[in-house]
Write an enzyme that holds these catalytic residues in place. Structure first.
Site, short mmCIF file in Angstrom:
data_model
loop_
_atom_site.label_atom_id
_atom_site.label_comp_id
_atom_site.label_asym_id
_atom_site.label_seq_id
_atom_site.Cartn_x
_atom_site.Cartn_y
_atom_site.Cartn_z
CG ASP A 237 -29.91 -44.32 -8.59
OD1 ASP A 237 -30.16 -43.85 -9.73
OD2 ASP A 237 -30.80 -44.53 -7.75
CG HIS A 238 -30.10 -48.78 -10.19
ND1 HIS A 238 -29.82 -48.40 -8.90
CD2 HIS A 238 -31.40 -49.15 -10.21
CE1 HIS A 238 -30.91 -48.55 -8.15
NE2 HIS A 238 -31.88 -49.00 -8.93
CB CYS B 126 -31.47 -40.98 -8.05
SG CYS B 126 -32.66 -39.96 -7.18
CB THR C 108 -37.74 -39.24 -7.95
OG1 THR C 108 -36.91 -39.44 -6.79
CG2 THR C 108 -38.72 -40.40 -8.09
CG HIS D 206 -33.19 -15.85 -6.21
ND1 HIS D 206 -34.49 -15.57 -5.83
CD2 HIS D 206 -32.84 -14.85 -7.06
CE1 HIS D 206 -34.89 -14.45 -6.42
NE2 HIS D 206 -33.92 -14.01 -7.19
NE ARG E 171 -33.76 -10.05 -2.43
CZ ARG E 171 -33.72 -9.82 -3.75
NH1 ARG E 171 -32.78 -9.07 -4.26
NH2 ARG E 171 -34.64 -10.35 -4.55
CG HIS E 172 -30.45 -13.72 -3.67
ND1 HIS E 172 -31.71 -14.06 -3.24
CD2 HIS E 172 -30.61 -12.79 -4.64
CE1 HIS E 172 -32.60 -13.38 -3.93
NE2 HIS E 172 -31.97 -12.60 -4.79
C1 RB5 Z 1 -34.10 -46.51 -7.14
O1 RB5 Z 1 -34.99 -47.52 -7.40
C2 RB5 Z 1 -34.85 -45.23 -6.77
O2 RB5 Z 1 -35.50 -45.40 -5.55
C3 RB5 Z 1 -33.90 -44.05 -6.71
O3 RB5 Z 1 -33.28 -43.91 -7.94
C4 RB5 Z 1 -34.49 -42.69 -6.43
O4 RB5 Z 1 -35.60 -42.44 -7.23
C5 RB5 Z 1 -34.71 -42.35 -5.02
O5 RB5 Z 1 -35.09 -41.22 -4.66
#
Ligand code: RB5
Length: 142
Positions: free
Chosen positions: A8-9, A65, A67, A98, A132-133
């Site tokens: 994403d951005h 993204c 996070t 694994h 096993r995995h």
């Molecule tokens: C975008 O602002 C942010 O929420 C997204 O990139 C991400 O971190 C969501 O999990």
């Protein structure tokens, strides 16, 4: 090996970095967007990734993204996608050994480029252990 990449951005800058790193390492990269920093919705890019992997257009994928969390959640709602957020070097290794992850995920706002490059290298240099995995992986898509 063909590797799809999407973000994403909030992950755009890190995606561009990871794309160049992969290309410089000799991989064929399929860029699914986004193509700039304008606000977009990360679930759509997780969906594009799932479509590319499940449709055979790429063998593995990289998602980014802010996070790495939201895009992981959405990607893992697709049967057959095993998306792993690589928050440490050890996890980068275990995600292949694994879990045989087919998508690796990074946080563009929470990780630095050096760590991301090293984890990409570790992940793709590691072999799945099978045994096993494999049985447990088969259980993921019940
Ligand atoms: C975008 O602002 C942010 O929420 C997204 O990139 C991400 O971190 C969501 O999990």
């Amino acid at each position: 090996m063909k590797i799809a990449i999407a973000s994403d951005h909030a992950g755009f800058e890190m995606k561009e970095f990871a794309k160049n790193f992969l290309q410089d390492s000799g991989y064929d990269v399929l860029d699914l967007g986004t193509n700039d920093c304008s606000s977009v919705d990360y679930p759509s890019f997780a969906d594009k990734m799932a479509e590319a992997i499940l449709g055979g257009k790429a063998e593995a994928g990289v998602l980014v993204c802010g996070t790495g969390i939201g895009i992981s959640i959405r990607a893992n709602r697709h049967k057959g996608i095993r998306a792993a957020l690589l928050y440490s070097d050890e996890v980068a290794e275990m995600a292949k050994k694994h879990n045989n992850a087919n998508v690796i995920v990074f946080g563009g706002r929470t990780m630095n480029k050096e760590d991301v490059a090293r984890r990409i290298k570790i992940f793709f240099a590691t072999e799945f252990e099978g045994g096993r995995h494999q049985k447990r992986i088969d259980m993921l898509d019940y």
